[in-house]
Design an enzyme around this catalytic site. Sequence first.
Site, short mmCIF file in Angstrom:
data_model
loop_
_atom_site.label_atom_id
_atom_site.label_comp_id
_atom_site.label_asym_id
_atom_site.label_seq_id
_atom_site.Cartn_x
_atom_site.Cartn_y
_atom_site.Cartn_z
N HIS A 71 0.78 -1.23 0.00
CA HIS A 71 0.00 0.00 0.00
C HIS A 71 0.82 1.29 0.00
CE1 HIS A 71 0.44 0.16 4.46
NE2 HIS A 71 0.25 1.45 4.30
N GLU A 75 3.49 5.73 -3.03
CA GLU A 75 3.71 7.00 -2.37
C GLU A 75 5.13 7.12 -1.79
OE1 GLU A 75 1.62 9.39 -2.54
OE2 GLU A 75 2.43 10.84 -1.11
N ASP A 76 5.58 6.09 -1.11
CA ASP A 76 6.83 6.21 -0.37
C ASP A 76 8.03 5.54 -1.02
OD1 ASP A 76 5.58 7.66 1.66
OD2 ASP A 76 4.85 5.83 2.60
MN MN Z 1 0.96 3.20 5.43
#
Ligand code: MN
Length: 509
Positions: A71, A75-76
């Site tokens: 997940h 984003e990261d």
């Molecule tokens: Mn997270």
Amino acid sequence: MEGVKEVLEKMGVPSKEDLALVEKAYEFAARAHEGQKRFSGDPYVTHVVETARGLAGMGMSARVVVAGLLHDTIEDASVDPKVLEKEFGKEVRFMVEGVTKLGRLKYRGAERHRESLRKLLVATGQDARVLIIKLMDRLHNMRTLKFVPEHKRKRIALETLEIYAAIAHRLGMGLVRRELEDLAFEYAFPEEYAQTKKIMTSASKTTLERLKKMSRALQKDLAKEGIKDFHTDYRIKGLYSLWRKLQRKEGDVEKIYDVAALRIIVPDVATCYRVLGIVNQQYQPLPNKIKDYIAFPKPNGYQSLHTTVFSGDGGIVEVQIRTQQMHTEAEYGIAAHVSYKEGDKRLGAGSSFDWIKSLIPGLGSARQVAAEKSGKVELNRSRYGAQGGPEWLEELGEEAEDPDFEMTLRTDLFTHRVFVFTPTGDVVDLPVDSSPVDFAYAIHSDIGDHIAGVKVNGKMVPLDTRLKNGDIVEIVTKKSAVPTHKWLDFAKTTLARRHIRLALDKHKK
Ligand code: MN
């Protein structure tokens, strides 16, 4: 590989394919987040493992567990969504992108925006599984909040209370809601938390002793009446929920009868009512405190019979009577149904959660399907659609903090509606492909009848622009401006079309 074992343990007996997929996702996530650390000093991958573990523990399918492991990769760890699709399939990519999108919405704290954001969150969530992943992600973040720099904690805690716990509540996920609330409470309102904790400690001690005594007596009474296969249990109110209730009761804990409540879990609905009769016969019930949430479920699907009785030794006690299925639904809510859909036959069809099932793609609610077959779609709508307002409003009881949000969730809005904002942050929800004209009429017919121009997100746009989720729409009006025939080409709502025709007729004469 230690991490993946913890996830797999929760998965019961996964198939060979599922096992391989989860292991592959774990390795992928571990590589993507390599070198990244949590504030706690732990490797980043521990966070996604905990998220996935929570999902597996709720009985989610392997694909949801995989999306949980992945997940944060977009984003990261700047993983390309296309790579996710290639490695793990379209569905996993969709879920991870959904979670990423939700994470980018920021909490701004203003009362109005908070409400708007919650609605938007639900609207853009589209797939209930995305919301469930996001909730498990938040849950682990909250469990590790003490490691986060102090100046950030309060914002995160408030956001959790105002948005994520609220969503868990609407989705009927009682266990997650309660844990989120109690973890956040301490950081959001430290003084109140300490006070409430003290009140709880002294109140729960006497109540619990009372409950145990009553439970023993009731077990005998029920057995005497030939009721078998039941078990009793008790639950202590969450601290945050107690605090909220204290505020409504002038801070007087004596006026709160469910600090701890006795639960009786029985095999079927008929027995629920029999047990209610026995309890009310043995103990004097308080007037107006007998609640039939079986015949009239709460808006989030909650079902049980409640009665508040004098315990006979000077106390007052709440008793909750429900079936095992109602109990599972009260704890896991929508999650119980997602896993049901994915092959776990824990829960039968036709439960009070039917409306929630309609939010899960590919799984029409049983009621809806039956209604469509028999041509009785209207009936379904009147109970679960926006038109059902007055009926379900009555059932809201104490939980009616924000009836609008209930309404939004209870309609089939996930795929067919867009949510747009007025410049002051109020939400207007409209059918997909609506135009600024529909927006204007939704606010007031006077505004619709005098549109001179429209700004979307601060820019002037044509009147036939299609509005998108999250647009901020501003209507410029002029007294002399009137509707034209052309508006009928793009006005979408019945309301707008009706007013345009009225205005056109009027101006002909
Ligand atoms: Mn997270």
